[in-house]
Design a protein around this motif. Structure first.
Motif, PDB file in Angstrom:
ATOM      1  N   LYS A 119       0.838  -1.204   0.000  1.00 42.68           N
ATOM      2  CA  LYS A 119       0.000   0.000   0.000  1.00 42.68           C
ATOM      3  C   LYS A 119       0.872   1.253   0.000  1.00 42.68           C
ATOM      4  CE  LYS A 119      -3.811  -2.157   2.477  1.00 42.68           C
ATOM      5  NZ  LYS A 119      -4.327  -2.376   3.828  1.00 42.68           N
ATOM      6  N   CYS A 120       2.193   1.062  -0.172  1.00 43.27           N
ATOM      7  CA  CYS A 120       3.141   2.172  -0.059  1.00 43.27           C
ATOM      8  C   CYS A 120       3.261   2.910  -1.399  1.00 43.27           C
ATOM      9  CB  CYS A 120       4.493   1.625   0.368  1.00 43.27           C
ATOM     10  SG  CYS A 120       5.706   2.890   0.737  1.00 43.27           S
ATOM     11  N   SER A 121       3.712   4.179  -1.311  1.00 43.04           N
ATOM     12  CA  SER A 121       3.838   4.996  -2.522  1.00 43.04           C
ATOM     13  C   SER A 121       4.926   4.466  -3.465  1.00 43.04           C
ATOM     14  CB  SER A 121       4.129   6.444  -2.134  1.00 43.04           C
ATOM     15  OG  SER A 121       5.243   6.469  -1.263  1.00 43.04           O
ATOM     16  N   CYS A 122       5.779   3.545  -2.985  1.00 43.83           N
ATOM     17  CA  CYS A 122       6.854   2.997  -3.827  1.00 43.83           C
ATOM     18  C   CYS A 122       6.357   1.849  -4.715  1.00 43.83           C
ATOM     19  CB  CYS A 122       8.003   2.514  -2.963  1.00 43.83           C
ATOM     20  SG  CYS A 122       7.580   1.094  -1.941  1.00 43.83           S
ATOM     21  N   ASP A 123       5.064   1.558  -4.651  1.00 44.96           N
ATOM     22  CA  ASP A 123       4.463   0.490  -5.481  1.00 44.96           C
ATOM     23  C   ASP A 123       5.075  -0.887  -5.243  1.00 44.96           C
ATOM     24  OD1 ASP A 123       2.522   1.963  -6.691  1.00 44.96           O
ATOM     25  OD2 ASP A 123       3.826   2.623  -8.342  1.00 44.96           O
ATOM     26  N   LYS A 136       8.088  -1.676  -4.341  1.00 49.12           N
ATOM     27  CA  LYS A 136       9.523  -1.867  -4.614  1.00 49.12           C
ATOM     28  C   LYS A 136      10.322  -1.929  -3.307  1.00 49.12           C
ATOM     29  CE  LYS A 136       9.591   0.484  -9.082  1.00 49.12           C
ATOM     30  NZ  LYS A 136       8.583   1.578  -9.027  1.00 49.12           N
ATOM     31  N   GLY A 137       9.801  -1.277  -2.259  1.00 48.71           N
ATOM     32  CA  GLY A 137      10.498  -1.228  -0.975  1.00 48.71           C
ATOM     33  C   GLY A 137      11.242   0.085  -0.828  1.00 48.71           C
ATOM     34  N   CYS A 138      10.897   0.862   0.196  1.00 52.18           N
ATOM     35  CA  CYS A 138      11.589   2.130   0.445  1.00 52.18           C
ATOM     36  C   CYS A 138      11.654   2.320   1.954  1.00 52.18           C
ATOM     37  CB  CYS A 138      10.837   3.278  -0.218  1.00 52.18           C
ATOM     38  SG  CYS A 138       9.230   3.599   0.526  1.00 52.18           S
ATOM     39  N   ASN A 139      12.209   3.460   2.401  1.00 51.47           N
ATOM     40  CA  ASN A 139      12.361   3.605   3.855  1.00 51.47           C
ATOM     41  C   ASN A 139      11.054   3.914   4.592  1.00 51.47           C
ATOM     42  OD1 ASN A 139      12.060   6.221   3.129  1.00 51.47           O
ATOM     43  ND2 ASN A 139      14.096   6.919   3.824  1.00 51.47           N
ATOM     44  N   LYS A 140       9.962   4.053   3.830  1.00 52.46           N
ATOM     45  CA  LYS A 140       8.660   4.233   4.484  1.00 52.46           C
ATOM     46  C   LYS A 140       8.008   2.886   4.795  1.00 52.46           C
ATOM     47  CE  LYS A 140       7.521   8.456   2.028  1.00 52.46           C
ATOM     48  NZ  LYS A 140       6.817   8.765   0.772  1.00 52.46           N
ATOM     49  N   CYS A 141       8.438   1.844   4.102  1.00 51.65           N
ATOM     50  CA  CYS A 141       7.763   0.547   4.281  1.00 51.65           C
ATOM     51  C   CYS A 141       8.705  -0.564   4.730  1.00 51.65           C
ATOM     52  CB  CYS A 141       7.013   0.162   3.012  1.00 51.65           C
ATOM     53  SG  CYS A 141       8.055   0.015   1.574  1.00 51.65           S
ATOM     54  N   GLN A 142       9.989  -0.279   4.886  1.00 51.44           N
ATOM     55  CA  GLN A 142      10.890  -1.325   5.380  1.00 51.44           C
ATOM     56  C   GLN A 142      12.048  -0.749   6.190  1.00 51.44           C
ATOM     57  OE1 GLN A 142      11.874  -3.310   1.708  1.00 51.44           O
ATOM     58  NE2 GLN A 142      13.555  -1.935   1.239  1.00 51.44           N
TER      59      GLN A 142
END
Ligand SMILES: [Zn+2]
Length: 256
Positions: free
Chosen positions: A74-78, A80-86
């Protein structure tokens, strides 16, 4: 919730409602988001365990995220994984030693630092980076918040207070309405343990009907054992919230 009984990471309480509702809440505990190691990149692994086995063990280490994370899908990175979701964690160790969960480095709180990951012999090395992400038990059991179950309450009526004292002493932690002082003949106590289990404390068959009488009551008791990421009570309230939001989704589809 009434007659709550609490130990560290374990709580039991009576709920108002029937089995269908209790079961819906229990199943909804599978939909709480919990953080866990989700991906591992091994740089070195000289241990006797394969990368896959180590990854599996790492996934099961209970930990808490220190900052609020998005769910990756559900993250804005679609996704891919970024510092908002991991959150990235890492570990570096050289034998001879036992590598423990407490050696994980990164912005997370490892709840039990003494969980063994693997053994390293002299000069063997282990080095990896890993990503902690949010997930739900419905996707993988490593995202489980704990053990959630319910049963009918057991009601214990005292028949011979002097001799039944020993039984109550052993069940102390599970009595939901503990006596103020000593137990008295004719009084009934509610217990979160199973009837068959309670009866194992009655030492001889002839005492069975003389000391206490045990039967199931009408009410349901909810028992929650947390793996440490959430308080048992939070698991219950989050399960109710998850159920509520799923029901809202259902309503939306009907409105269309
Ligand atoms: Zn992201």
């Amino acid at each position: 919730m009434k007659n709550e009984q609490k130990e560290k990471n374990k709580a039991s309480f009576i709920i108002d409602g029937d089995e269908t509702l209790a079961n819906a809440i229990r199943r909804s505990s599978n939909e709480i988001t919990i953080a866990a190691i989700d991906e591992v990149e091994f740089r070195k692994n000289d241990s006797a365990l394969y990368d896959e086995i180590l990854s599996h063990r790492l996934g099961l280490i209970p930990l808490k995220e220190n900052r609020k994370l998005n769910e990756i899908d559900k993250c804005s990175c679609d996704g891919k994984g970024c510092n908002k979701c991991q959150v990235q964690v890492s570990l570096k160790a050289k034998g001879p030693c036992t590598v423990y969960s407490g050696s994980l480095k990164g912005d997370v709180e490892v709840i039990y630092g003494k969980m063994p990951i693997t053994l390293l012999e002299k000069d063997q090395e282990l080095e990896f980076v890993a990503f902690v992400r949010l997930g739900k038990t419905v996707k993988h059991a490593k995202f489980s918040p704990g053990l959630v179950f319910y049963r009918h309450i057991s009601e214990i009526t005292v028949k011979n207070a002097d001799q039944a004292e020993k039984i109550f002493e052993k069940l102390k932690a599970s009595i939901l309405n503990p006596p103020k002082g000593k137990i008295k003949n004719g009084e009934t106590y509610q217990c979160s343990e199973d009837v068959d289990y309670i009866e194992t404390f009655i030492e001889s068959a002839e005492n069975k009907s003389k000391l206490i009488e045990v039967k199931y009551g009408e009410e349901l008791v909810f028992i929650i054992e947390s793996w440490g990421q959430l308080e048992p009570k939070e698991i219950f309230t989050e399960s109710v919230k998850a159920l509520e939001s799923n029901l809202k989704e259902v309503l939306k589809t009907i409105k269309k």
